[in-house]
Write a protein that holds these residues in place. Structure first.
Motif, PDB file in Angstrom:
ATOM      1  N   THR A 128       0.820  -1.219   0.000  1.00  0.00           N
ATOM      2  CA  THR A 128       0.000   0.000   0.000  1.00  0.00           C
ATOM      3  C   THR A 128       0.856   1.273   0.000  1.00  0.00           C
ATOM      4  N   PRO A 129       1.663   1.509  -1.033  1.00  0.00           N
ATOM      5  CA  PRO A 129       2.440   2.753  -1.081  1.00  0.00           C
ATOM      6  C   PRO A 129       1.569   3.938  -1.477  1.00  0.00           C
ATOM      7  N   GLU A 130       2.088   5.133  -1.221  1.00  0.00           N
ATOM      8  CA  GLU A 130       1.395   6.349  -1.655  1.00  0.00           C
ATOM      9  C   GLU A 130       1.641   6.616  -3.138  1.00  0.00           C
ATOM     10  N   GLU A 131       2.768   6.161  -3.644  1.00  0.00           N
ATOM     11  CA  GLU A 131       3.091   6.269  -5.058  1.00  0.00           C
ATOM     12  C   GLU A 131       4.042   5.136  -5.411  1.00  0.00           C
ATOM     13  N   LEU A 132       4.191   4.887  -6.706  1.00  0.00           N
ATOM     14  CA  LEU A 132       5.007   3.763  -7.146  1.00  0.00           C
ATOM     15  C   LEU A 132       5.786   4.165  -8.390  1.00  0.00           C
ATOM     16  N   SER A 133       7.113   4.130  -8.300  1.00  0.00           N
ATOM     17  CA  SER A 133       7.974   4.329  -9.463  1.00  0.00           C
ATOM     18  C   SER A 133       8.311   2.961 -10.026  1.00  0.00           C
ATOM     19  N   TYR A 134       7.959   2.759 -11.291  1.00  0.00           N
ATOM     20  CA  TYR A 134       8.100   1.438 -11.887  1.00  0.00           C
ATOM     21  C   TYR A 134       8.442   1.620 -13.364  1.00  0.00           C
ATOM     22  N   GLY A 135       9.655   1.238 -13.737  1.00  0.00           N
ATOM     23  CA  GLY A 135      10.100   1.460 -15.103  1.00  0.00           C
ATOM     24  C   GLY A 135      10.091   2.948 -15.405  1.00  0.00           C
ATOM     25  N   PRO A 136       9.584   3.359 -16.565  1.00  0.00           N
ATOM     26  CA  PRO A 136       9.546   4.787 -16.906  1.00  0.00           C
ATOM     27  C   PRO A 136       8.346   5.516 -16.310  1.00  0.00           C
ATOM     28  N   PRO A 143      -4.187  12.890 -10.487  1.00  0.00           N
ATOM     29  CA  PRO A 143      -3.385  13.516 -11.542  1.00  0.00           C
ATOM     30  C   PRO A 143      -2.580  14.683 -10.971  1.00  0.00           C
ATOM     31  N   LEU A 144      -1.445  14.947 -11.605  1.00  0.00           N
ATOM     32  CA  LEU A 144      -0.636  16.096 -11.223  1.00  0.00           C
ATOM     33  C   LEU A 144      -1.001  17.291 -12.092  1.00  0.00           C
ATOM     34  N   LYS A 145      -0.955  18.465 -11.493  1.00  0.00           N
ATOM     35  CA  LYS A 145      -1.173  19.692 -12.252  1.00  0.00           C
ATOM     36  C   LYS A 145       0.074  20.007 -13.071  1.00  0.00           C
ATOM     37  N   GLU A 146      -0.102  20.855 -14.068  1.00  0.00           N
ATOM     38  CA  GLU A 146       0.975  21.133 -15.022  1.00  0.00           C
ATOM     39  C   GLU A 146       2.240  21.609 -14.341  1.00  0.00           C
ATOM     40  N   ASN A 147       2.119  22.431 -13.312  1.00  0.00           N
ATOM     41  CA  ASN A 147       3.314  22.976 -12.675  1.00  0.00           C
ATOM     42  C   ASN A 147       4.115  21.925 -11.926  1.00  0.00           C
ATOM     43  N   LYS A 148       3.479  20.774 -11.602  1.00  0.00           N
ATOM     44  CA  LYS A 148       4.198  19.700 -10.925  1.00  0.00           C
ATOM     45  C   LYS A 148       4.644  18.609 -11.893  1.00  0.00           C
ATOM     46  N   LEU A 149       3.987  18.525 -13.048  1.00  0.00           N
ATOM     47  CA  LEU A 149       4.346  17.488 -14.012  1.00  0.00           C
ATOM     48  C   LEU A 149       5.765  17.656 -14.525  1.00  0.00           C
ATOM     49  N   ALA A 150       6.216  18.898 -14.643  1.00  0.00           N
ATOM     50  CA  ALA A 150       7.546  19.151 -15.197  1.00  0.00           C
ATOM     51  C   ALA A 150       8.641  18.519 -14.346  1.00  0.00           C
ATOM     52  N   ASN A 151       8.380  18.375 -13.033  1.00  0.00           N
ATOM     53  CA  ASN A 151       9.386  17.816 -12.124  1.00  0.00           C
ATOM     54  C   ASN A 151       9.081  16.383 -11.700  1.00  0.00           C
ATOM     55  N   ALA A 152       8.064  15.784 -12.303  1.00  0.00           N
ATOM     56  CA  ALA A 152       7.707  14.412 -11.937  1.00  0.00           C
ATOM     57  C   ALA A 152       8.794  13.445 -12.367  1.00  0.00           C
ATOM     58  N   GLN A 153       9.064  12.469 -11.521  1.00  0.00           N
ATOM     59  CA  GLN A 153      10.123  11.483 -11.787  1.00  0.00           C
ATOM     60  C   GLN A 153       9.562  10.314 -12.586  1.00  0.00           C
ATOM     61  N   PRO A 178     -16.491   6.197 -21.300  1.00  0.00           N
ATOM     62  CA  PRO A 178     -15.268   6.153 -20.498  1.00  0.00           C
ATOM     63  C   PRO A 178     -14.072   6.180 -21.435  1.00  0.00           C
ATOM     64  N   CYS A 179     -12.965   6.737 -20.983  1.00  0.00           N
ATOM     65  CA  CYS A 179     -11.820   6.828 -21.895  1.00  0.00           C
ATOM     66  C   CYS A 179     -10.489   6.762 -21.169  1.00  0.00           C
ATOM     67  N   PHE A 180      -9.483   6.344 -21.925  1.00  0.00           N
ATOM     68  CA  PHE A 180      -8.080   6.502 -21.561  1.00  0.00           C
ATOM     69  C   PHE A 180      -7.602   7.795 -22.211  1.00  0.00           C
ATOM     70  N   THR A 181      -6.902   8.632 -21.454  1.00  0.00           N
ATOM     71  CA  THR A 181      -6.371   9.876 -21.994  1.00  0.00           C
ATOM     72  C   THR A 181      -4.862   9.918 -21.772  1.00  0.00           C
ATOM     73  N   PHE A 182      -4.109  10.043 -22.858  1.00  0.00           N
ATOM     74  CA  PHE A 182      -2.653  10.099 -22.788  1.00  0.00           C
ATOM     75  C   PHE A 182      -2.183  11.472 -23.244  1.00  0.00           C
ATOM     76  N   GLY A 183      -1.659  12.242 -22.298  1.00  0.00           N
ATOM     77  CA  GLY A 183      -1.084  13.538 -22.605  1.00  0.00           C
ATOM     78  C   GLY A 183       0.424  13.429 -22.775  1.00  0.00           C
ATOM     79  N   ALA A 184       1.085  14.561 -22.837  1.00  0.00           N
ATOM     80  CA  ALA A 184       2.535  14.573 -23.056  1.00  0.00           C
ATOM     81  C   ALA A 184       3.299  13.960 -21.894  1.00  0.00           C
ATOM     82  N   ARG A 185       2.805  14.149 -20.664  1.00  0.00           N
ATOM     83  CA  ARG A 185       3.530  13.678 -19.488  1.00  0.00           C
ATOM     84  C   ARG A 185       2.676  12.829 -18.544  1.00  0.00           C
ATOM     85  N   GLN A 186       1.404  12.650 -18.869  1.00  0.00           N
ATOM     86  CA  GLN A 186       0.502  12.007 -17.918  1.00  0.00           C
ATOM     87  C   GLN A 186      -0.646  11.315 -18.630  1.00  0.00           C
TER      88      GLN A 186
END
Length: 220
Positions: A128-136, A143-153, A178-186
């Motif tokens: 039960t982590p708060e977030e998970l870094s896995y591969g890329p 979702p993260l707002k635009e100002n935080k996406l730039a620094n997302a790992q 219902p849909c999947f939405t793929f943006g530039a960073r999210q």
């Protein structure tokens, strides 16, 4: 629109299958990813005296079981809001379901509705982590707002929004899928659970959007 039972997407050199069951199969990692199952929501409403069918949670778990048997994943990742509320009768069904797949590695990236104490998940062998870094990818619930996406790992995979896309017919007919939405960073995944709504969201022109029908995924 290109119509197929499932949509194939190569993202950051990773092969993703977008499934009509509103989940993703990640080929390289043999992992299933789903967001916003909201188990326990029907039990929560029944507890409040609202007449909701008792088998809704069982139906969602049955769909998960079918996907596990079809793709045989080694890992199942929930992007938050797995269980909607405090423990109720639907938890017993969930525990029985979990026992059917004891070797499956399950991770719940906690969402705002995941208020059950972590110890109950841990007893079922669920992380039960708060977030998970896995591969890329950086896997979150919100979702993260635009100002935080730039620094997302990592490229963000998330849920929470229950996104939909509105399609307009030649006349005045319109439908929101219902849909999947793929943006530039999210990317935002649709809600997996049947007892959830969907909201048509504003998409950027460069977004890749995939609407979900009962047995098809359409690239819009």
């Amino acid at each position: 629109m290109k119509i197929c039972a499932e949509a194939e997407l190569n993202l950051l050199n990773q092969d993703l299958l977008l499934l009509p069951e509103k989940a993703i199969y990640w080929k390289q990692e043999n992992a299933l990813i789903a967001a916003d199952v909201h188990l326990g929501k029907s039990g929560h409403f029944r507890k409040a005296g609202i007449a909701i069918p008792q088998n809704m949670a069982q139906e969602d778990l049955a769909v998960l079981s079918d996907l596990i048997r079809q793709y045989n994943p080694s890992k199942l990742i929930f992007l938050g809001d797995l269980f909607h509320s405090e423990i109720n009768t639907d938890w017993d069904w969930f525990a029985l379901w979990r026992a059917q797949f004891p070797k499956l590695h399950i991770v719940l990236v906690k969402g705002n509705h995941d208020i059950i104490n972590d110890k109950h998940y841990h007893l079922l062998g669920i992380e039960t982590p708060e977030e998970l870094s896995y591969g890329p990818f950086l896997m979150l619930h919100h979702p993260l707002k635009e100002n935080k996406l730039a620094n997302a790992q990592g490229y963000v995979l998330c849920g929470h929004i229950h996104p939909g896309v509105r399609l307009q017919g030649r006349g005045r007919q319109a439908v929101t899928l219902p849909c999947f939405t793929f943006g530039a960073r999210q990317a935002i995944l649709p809600s997996f659970g049947k007892f959830t709504g969907k909201v048509a969201i504003r998409h950027q022109q460069a977004d890749k959007v995939y609407g979900v029908l009962n047995d098809r995924v359409i690239a819009v």
